[in-house]
Write an enzyme that holds these catalytic residues in place. Structure first.
Site, PDB file in Angstrom:
ATOM      1  N   LYS A  26       1.844   7.544  -2.593  1.00  0.00           N
ATOM      2  CA  LYS A  26       2.515   7.617  -1.301  1.00  0.00           C
ATOM      3  C   LYS A  26       3.886   8.275  -1.456  1.00  0.00           C
ATOM      4  O   LYS A  26       4.240   9.182  -0.731  1.00  0.00           O
ATOM      5  CB  LYS A  26       2.652   6.199  -0.718  1.00  0.00           C
ATOM      6  CG  LYS A  26       3.383   6.145   0.593  1.00  0.00           C
ATOM      7  CD  LYS A  26       3.404   4.751   1.183  1.00  0.00           C
ATOM      8  CE  LYS A  26       4.358   4.703   2.368  1.00  0.00           C
ATOM      9  NZ  LYS A  26       4.458   3.386   2.980  1.00  0.00           N
TER      10      LYS A  26
ATOM     11  N   ARG B 122      -0.660  -0.885   0.158  1.00  0.00           N
ATOM     12  CA  ARG B 122      -1.833  -1.765  -0.013  1.00  0.00           C
ATOM     13  C   ARG B 122      -2.740  -1.774   1.219  1.00  0.00           C
ATOM     14  O   ARG B 122      -3.752  -2.468   1.238  1.00  0.00           O
ATOM     15  CB  ARG B 122      -1.378  -3.174  -0.401  1.00  0.00           C
ATOM     16  CG  ARG B 122      -0.369  -3.797   0.543  1.00  0.00           C
ATOM     17  CD  ARG B 122       0.311  -5.004  -0.089  1.00  0.00           C
ATOM     18  NE  ARG B 122       1.410  -5.517   0.705  1.00  0.00           N
ATOM     19  CZ  ARG B 122       2.650  -5.046   0.679  1.00  0.00           C
ATOM     20  NH1 ARG B 122       2.957  -4.023  -0.075  1.00  0.00           N
ATOM     21  NH2 ARG B 122       3.609  -5.591   1.422  1.00  0.00           N
TER      22      ARG B 122
ATOM     23  N   GLU C 244       1.504  -9.204  -2.811  1.00  0.00           N
ATOM     24  CA  GLU C 244       2.603  -8.296  -2.475  1.00  0.00           C
ATOM     25  C   GLU C 244       3.031  -8.505  -1.019  1.00  0.00           C
ATOM     26  O   GLU C 244       4.172  -8.257  -0.656  1.00  0.00           O
ATOM     27  CB  GLU C 244       2.176  -6.825  -2.713  1.00  0.00           C
ATOM     28  CG  GLU C 244       3.340  -5.931  -3.133  1.00  0.00           C
ATOM     29  CD  GLU C 244       2.916  -4.566  -3.674  1.00  0.00           C
ATOM     30  OE1 GLU C 244       3.108  -4.307  -4.866  1.00  0.00           O
ATOM     31  OE2 GLU C 244       2.399  -3.752  -2.894  1.00  0.00           O
TER      32      GLU C 244
HETATM   33  O1  F6P Z   1       5.344  -0.903  -7.195  1.00  0.00           O
HETATM   34  C1  F6P Z   1       4.563  -1.316  -6.124  1.00  0.00           C
HETATM   35  C2  F6P Z   1       4.138  -0.176  -5.272  1.00  0.00           C
HETATM   36  O2  F6P Z   1       5.209   0.304  -4.552  1.00  0.00           O
HETATM   37  C3  F6P Z   1       3.008  -0.587  -4.347  1.00  0.00           C
HETATM   38  O3  F6P Z   1       3.434  -1.193  -3.199  1.00  0.00           O
HETATM   39  C4  F6P Z   1       2.304   0.710  -4.154  1.00  0.00           C
HETATM   40  O4  F6P Z   1       1.015   0.516  -3.650  1.00  0.00           O
HETATM   41  C5  F6P Z   1       2.330   1.250  -5.551  1.00  0.00           C
HETATM   42  O5  F6P Z   1       3.594   0.887  -6.041  1.00  0.00           O
HETATM   43  C6  F6P Z   1       2.117   2.724  -5.697  1.00  0.00           C
HETATM   44  O6  F6P Z   1       3.038   3.471  -4.979  1.00  0.00           O
HETATM   45  P1  F6P Z   1       2.828   5.010  -4.698  1.00  0.00           P
HETATM   46  O7  F6P Z   1       1.587   5.166  -3.901  1.00  0.00           O
HETATM   47  O8  F6P Z   1       4.058   5.443  -3.951  1.00  0.00           O
HETATM   48  O9  F6P Z   1       2.706   5.711  -6.026  1.00  0.00           O
END
Ligand code: F6P
Length: 568
Positions: A207, A269, A354
């Site tokens: 993300k 999530r 979470e």
């Molecule tokens: O560290 C937790 C977190 O922020 C989660 O909430 C999220 O799903 C995961 O890391 C991965 O984040 P990203 O999709 O931004 O790499």
């Protein structure tokens, strides 16, 4: 502090009610009401929930409903579906429901209908997944794709990995899917060892596109591909990205044309319904992916419209609040009797822990009641031969969810009857237990032996046998009274899986509303990340730090110990 939910009259009434009910055994509740299953079960969208094996009465439910009303649950449901910025600490909406809004009704974010963008990404996913599946999308040397590797972690891994695993029966026969999340080189290294670079497609899912583990893995995968194919241009045909951060994706070297977008109003999530679901769509087809969305949408409609006590996620959420906050249960077991759901407990750990692992309310007060439980579990039959001992005879109250498929994805004679009989037997045994009298009779110990001990009228062997059994007696008694929900569906289809996942998402939302906490942020993951970033340079430089201590003595000691022993 006065606006803590625990200060309302209903909370006090629930504490008093729990004191009474704590003395009552589930078998007594069943004895009092022969229609208990009918009274405490509900069906919607292809799911049956039997919640009769819970330590509740209709008075409990009335009080919990009052609590939900005090917490303004119905208003919060409206706010969720209207796209209000209910993730208050990040000033964002939480609009996973828009990603599966199959009715296409307009949903506004900052005054703009987001449905056209949602639909455009779904259409782009369709074009891409079709092209990979039908062999139109080829690797840089002209070969069709055979292996999909999703590189992501947390929400960018657990949801798609779980769904892809669960729907294996729907996979394209030519395609294999791998999920690499851990930054330990063993994860990527073991995966790469199985792959042919010419037929491999990497999906980099993040993300934020700032997550350390994902970026390190993505860089190494990129380097591996370039080394193997001897050509940097190959990246364009072997890497796509899913992110909200277009610039960062470009900086990494992936053309934004090969990027699938999602938005900051999708929590990590809660993101498997977005482009993060791309590996699912590639493996099971976009049509089947959209079936998953259809199932979730069906459950969304139920959650939005059904009255509180006829609302499956509301009932499950309230019952969880009952155990966590009033019975002091600290844990919850997830027990799928559907082997394809093997990754479901791990996925739920992130969803629940979470979202609900918080002690500060939305308005900044510290709670004075326990919040989200520790979630764990494993496929039922395996768990029976591992940890069920503790459920049956340990000292913890462990509310558990049994999740049962009537039919398996495979049809081998005699298997499913064994699965079903075990599932039903376990929840029955956990509920009923076996008291001393029943155990004595099951062991065939004559009552007079129990009262008077060894007896001249019995042979020496009989006396010895009954003595040994009498010593075993307390060890073979089961208290029972362990509460369970049972969810049943016919067979795990994409549609049914969609309903099941939306059910748990909304259940978590109900709990968060009752406890007054924001389920959509995750500040608790930040501190560890920050500290890691201060340790990383020391490890990269391989310097032993003995004088200038920046961390606590334990961490410094460990760091020095590790650095001394690393193979240079
Ligand atoms: O560290 C937790 C977190 O922020 C989660 O909430 C999220 O799903 C995961 O890391 C991965 O984040 P990203 O999709 O931004 O790499």
């Amino acid at each position: 502090m006065d606006n803590l939910i625990s200060h309302c009259a209903t909370w006090a009434a629930l504490i008093a009610h729990q004191k009474n009910l704590a003395q009552v055994h589930l078998r007594d509740l069943f004895a009092l009401d022969s229609q208990r299953f009918e009274h405490f079960s509900i069906q919607t969208s292809g799911l049956l929930l039997d919640y009769s094996k819970n330590r509740i009465t209709s008075e409990t439910l009335t009080l919990l409903q009052q609590l939900a009303t005090e917490a303004k649950l119905q208003e919060w449901i409206v706010r969720l579906f209207q796209g209000e910025k209910i993730n208050n600490t990040e000033q964002r909406a939480a609009l996973h429901i828009a990603l599966r809004n199959r009715s296409n009704r307009p949903i506004q974010v900052n005054g703009k209908d987001i449905m056209p963008e949602v639909n455009a990404v779904l259409a782009k996913m369709r074009r891409f997944s079709d092209a990979v599946r039908n062999g139109e999308w080829r690797g840089s040397t002209g070969k069709t794709i055979e292996s999909i590797v999703n590189i992501g972690i947390g929400g960018s891994d657990l949801g798609p990995a779980m769904v892809t695993r669960a729907l294996k029966a729907y996979h394209h026969p030519r395609l294999r899917c791998y999920f690499v999340s851990n930054v330990d080189a063993a994860h990527l290294g073991e995966t790469l060892a199985e792959l042919d670079p010419e037929t491999t497609l990497f999906i980099i899912a993040s993300k934020t596109f700032t997550t350390q583990e994902t970026l390190i893995n993505a860089q190494s995968a990129r380097q591996w591909l370039i080394n193997k194919l001897g050509n940097e241009k190959a990246v364009a045909k072997h890497f796509v990205a899913i992110s909200t951060a277009t610039e960062k994706v470009s900086e990494f070297g992936i053309d934004p044309v090969n990027m699938f977008e999602f938005w900051d109003w999708v929590g990590g999530r809660y993101s498997l319904w977005s482009a993060i679901g791309l590996p699912i769509a590639v493996m099971i087809s976009q049509d089947n992916f959209e079936q998953l969305l259809d199932g979730a949408h069906e459950l969304d409609k139920h959650f939005e419209t059904a009255p509180l006590l006829k609302n499956m996620p509301v009932l499950m959420g309230l019952i969880d609040v009952w155990y966590s906050s009033f019975f002091g249960a600290t844990t919850q077991a997830i027990l799928p009797y559907d082997y394809t759901l093997a990754l479901f407990p791990a996925y739920l750990q992130q969803l629940v822990m979470e979202s609900l692992g918080k002690r500060i309310t939305r308005d900044g007060n510290r709670v004075d009641y326990p919040t989200g439980p520790i979630v764990w579990g494993a496929p039922g039959n395996n768990g029976q031969h591992a940890f069920y001992q503790l459920l049956h005879q340990g000292t913890h109250l462990v509310p558990a969810d049994f999740i049962i498929a009537i039919e398996s994805q495979h049809n081998l004679q005699g298997h499913q009857e064994a699965v079903l009989s075990n599932a039903l037997a376990q929840s029955h045994a956990l509920m009923m237990g076996r008291n001393t009298e029943e155990t004595q009779s099951a062991l065939d110990i004559p009552p007079h032996f129990l009262q008077n001990g060894a007896n001249k009228s019995l042979s020496k062997e009989k006396n010895e046998k009954f003595k040994a059994l009498t010593e075993q007696l307390p060890h073979r008694v089961f208290l029972g009274n362990q509460p369970t929900n049972t969810l049943v569906y016919k067979k795990l289809t994409p549609y049914i899986l969609g309903t099941l996942l939306a059910l748990y998402e909304h259940k978590v939302f109900v709990q968060s509303v009752c406890w007054g906490i924001n389920p959509f942020d995750q500040w608790g993951v930040e501190l560890g990340k920050q500290v890691a970033s201060t340790l990383l340079p020391t490890l990269q430089a391989d310097q032993e730090k003995t004088t200038h201590r920046r961390h606590d003595p334990s961490t410094e000691g460990l760091l020095n110990y590790i650095i001394k022993r690393r193979t240079k």
